[in-house]
Design an enzyme around this catalytic site. Sequence first.
Site, mmCIF file in Angstrom:
data_model
loop_
_atom_site.group_PDB
_atom_site.id
_atom_site.type_symbol
_atom_site.label_atom_id
_atom_site.label_comp_id
_atom_site.label_asym_id
_atom_site.label_seq_id
_atom_site.Cartn_x
_atom_site.Cartn_y
_atom_site.Cartn_z
ATOM 1 C CB CYS A 86 -0.043 90.680 -18.294
ATOM 2 S SG CYS A 86 0.413 92.006 -17.168
ATOM 3 C CG HIS A 339 -4.408 91.305 -14.906
ATOM 4 N ND1 HIS A 339 -4.262 90.046 -15.454
ATOM 5 C CD2 HIS A 339 -3.338 92.018 -15.336
ATOM 6 C CE1 HIS A 339 -3.158 90.022 -16.180
ATOM 7 N NE2 HIS A 339 -2.565 91.191 -16.116
#
Lengths: 393, 471
Positions: A86, A339
């Site tokens: 991420c 996200h």
Amino acid sequence: MESIRDKVAIIGMGCCKFGENWDKGPEDMIIEAAYEAYEDAGIEPKDIQAAWLGTVSAHWIGMGGLALAEPLKFQGIPITRVENWCATGHEALRNASFAVACGMYDIAIAVGFEKLKDTGFPGLGVGRGMHPTLEMRRTAPSSFAFVATRYFHKYGLSPEQGKETLAKIAVKNHKNGSMHPKAHFQREITLEQALKAPIIAWPLGLFDCCGNSDGAAVAIITRAELAKKYRDDPIYIKGMGLSQNNMMPHFQPHFDWTGFDVTKNASRQAYEQAGIKDPRKEIDLAVVHDCFTITELIIYEDLGFSPKGKAKEDVDAGTFALDGELPVNTDGGLKCFGHPVGASGLRMSYEIYKQLQGKAGKRQLKNAERGLAHTLGGHPSVSCVMVYGNSTG
Amino acid sequence: MVGIKSYGAYIPVVRLHRDLISSAWGTRSIGGERSVANYDQDSLTMAVEAVLNCVDGEDSEGVGGLFFASTTSPYKEKCCSSIMATVADLSKEIWTSDFGNSLRSGTSAFRSALNAVKSGDRNNVVVTSADCRLGNPRSVDEQTFGDGAAAVLVGDSDVIATIEDAYSVSDDITDVWRTDQDTFVRSWEDRWVLTNGYTKNMKAAISGIMKRQGLTPKDIAKVVLCSPDARSYVGLARGLGFDTKTQVQDPLISTIGNLGAAQSLILLISALEEAKPGDKILLASYGDGSDAFILQVTDAIEGVKEKRSVKDSIGLKMMLSTYPKYLAFRDLVPLPQEFIKLFPSASVMWRTQNWSLRGHGSKCKKCGLVSFPIQRVCFNCQSRDEYEEVRLSDKKGKVYTYSLDSLAGGVEPPTVQTIVESEEGGARLYCLMTDCNPEEVKVGMPVEMTFRRFHREGGFYNYFWKCRPVR
């Protein structure tokens, strides 16, 4: 070891509208964000000398820089695809910064994107391919639910107290996101809505989880001494920290499950470069990796904003609200932007860039001079912390 | 004298009330409950439970053979007893063999073990039998059948019961069968089956062994008869001159059902649990013929280490709330599509089997840290290849943290995800929890390891360890 502080400046940024972009492909989102950044920096596409691309989706793995070269029609310049869970968006900017800092290129571009909504699956996917059985059915919500369960247990919070603390974080971020025209979710929610939402992975409910969205974000950087040629208000990189742990937390002996060393280590590196001693006082805003509300709660502690085990008191006091002592996720965070993995680190940096330039619209903070962006990825197993400032020195 | 040294029974915790089956179909219930292999169990994993229970406390180094008998082996071509020997952490220098295709395969394996030990070829042979047969939905078979496993250790010293004699008859009769094309058990008209198959063959074998041993019904303390249903054994026993009230072992049809090839051994274990030194036990199984045995209980029965008894196992249960769940557990109804990403690899499973099947972790010889899976470089002191393997799968642990995950899919959500801290050096294991009520999961809850089926990606079965509340 030299510090990166004040060696690299961001002179242009762009960010597409995040959301369920059914009618847009990755190329549309990249074009939207890149051309905003060109215009912001006042440069032409031909001025770009090197590019870094961050994306993690299986679809693009093994395909190098093609996903960037094709839509933007980059001719003959080097393109490097990076991925780091991420922290991928940050990783693109971080590596481009090294290249610019060493003088190899004057102008480089960092692009991050993800197209999650073409997979037919509403979440990020379940399990992974490391071993046929070892991590079967591991999901992102359950890995972070482990933190919530243990945090509540360690600090004596009843499930009701724990969930209410987390719900307050969700309410705060949705309020901030309601003021951002590029957010996926632009609606405020109530505490009651958050508390009554269906359970995804106990104790985390729907509003404790960030969305799954499509998005792309872009930064154009140059060496600090060249920055004023392009604009009066460049934003400088003050510190960059990246930390990777060496064993998946799920199997790591003695792992505490109430904080992540990778965040602590990455922030320590960045603070040292930036000369920050007391982050709570010296940082004006932070945009952090709130993939789940519990993640944001422990990030307050891991970044040194709240003492260990005391983040709840700061949540209750409104410390991290837009009008609080240290506003966090002023743009609504992952909670409101979702996200799209490769884009997130750059989307966070976009908010800080705008805030430090005084161009954040309804969300604008007073006298914001130093901001922090934080990503956390994997099980978690990696974290990146970037510190930015609007002046040198 | 060759005999049984140890035993282990395994009845899955899941039960289905037969009234749920009958009410779903509008048919008559035969009453009581049947045992059901959980969604992550099959004959192989149930047999593993029985084997582990059987060899617990025994010298596992000394085990010379492992025989597995079932009519529902997960593989047509692949030796399941070799998988089990690995999972039970037995030596590689043993003889493994699979027996199948007959309800008599459990006692066939038992007789083969007897002969292997008698001949001096092998000592300490574990015989395990498990079954998980399918009756057609709505059929009486579906109600009558049960799932479970049993294991006995056959050796020539310290036996709790000697095997005095074995006697078999063979008889071809297409009464109960499954072809290589069938999923469900078929049978011919039941009166013919009972008279010319079961009763006739059982009588022949029992009369034969009694005569050869010079025994009369009063010499037998307990008669253990396999039985296809809750009644047939009664007429048979009475016809042979046994007192059905005192001499005959309850076939457990009303509480767990007909366990198929595993029925004879589970009933034998039930009889041993209640036996006294000197008792003679008659055991007989059926399937295209019959195997009969005379066993004599020794004084060593008094010293049998406390084990979970068949009776205790029957009492330990979780009721299925609906009949469709049973169909889903057996993969008889298609469920919504799953999105789990898996990468099946036979070579990866093979080279990781010391941790993935044997359940070993690594213990650092320099600093003592215990890790799972096996780590070549120590997490703590970074020493390279300075470790010994330690078995974690037989150790208990505690839930360090957990989540009830509704996103993870599976046959019965929520998936209980746990981080377990092992009593072995505090090693941490990421485990799915099974056989539990999600609402009862707590931090600090004591758990033990259990071997389960995970998936069939790649066209082969992938097994691994989970945890369950300590039973």
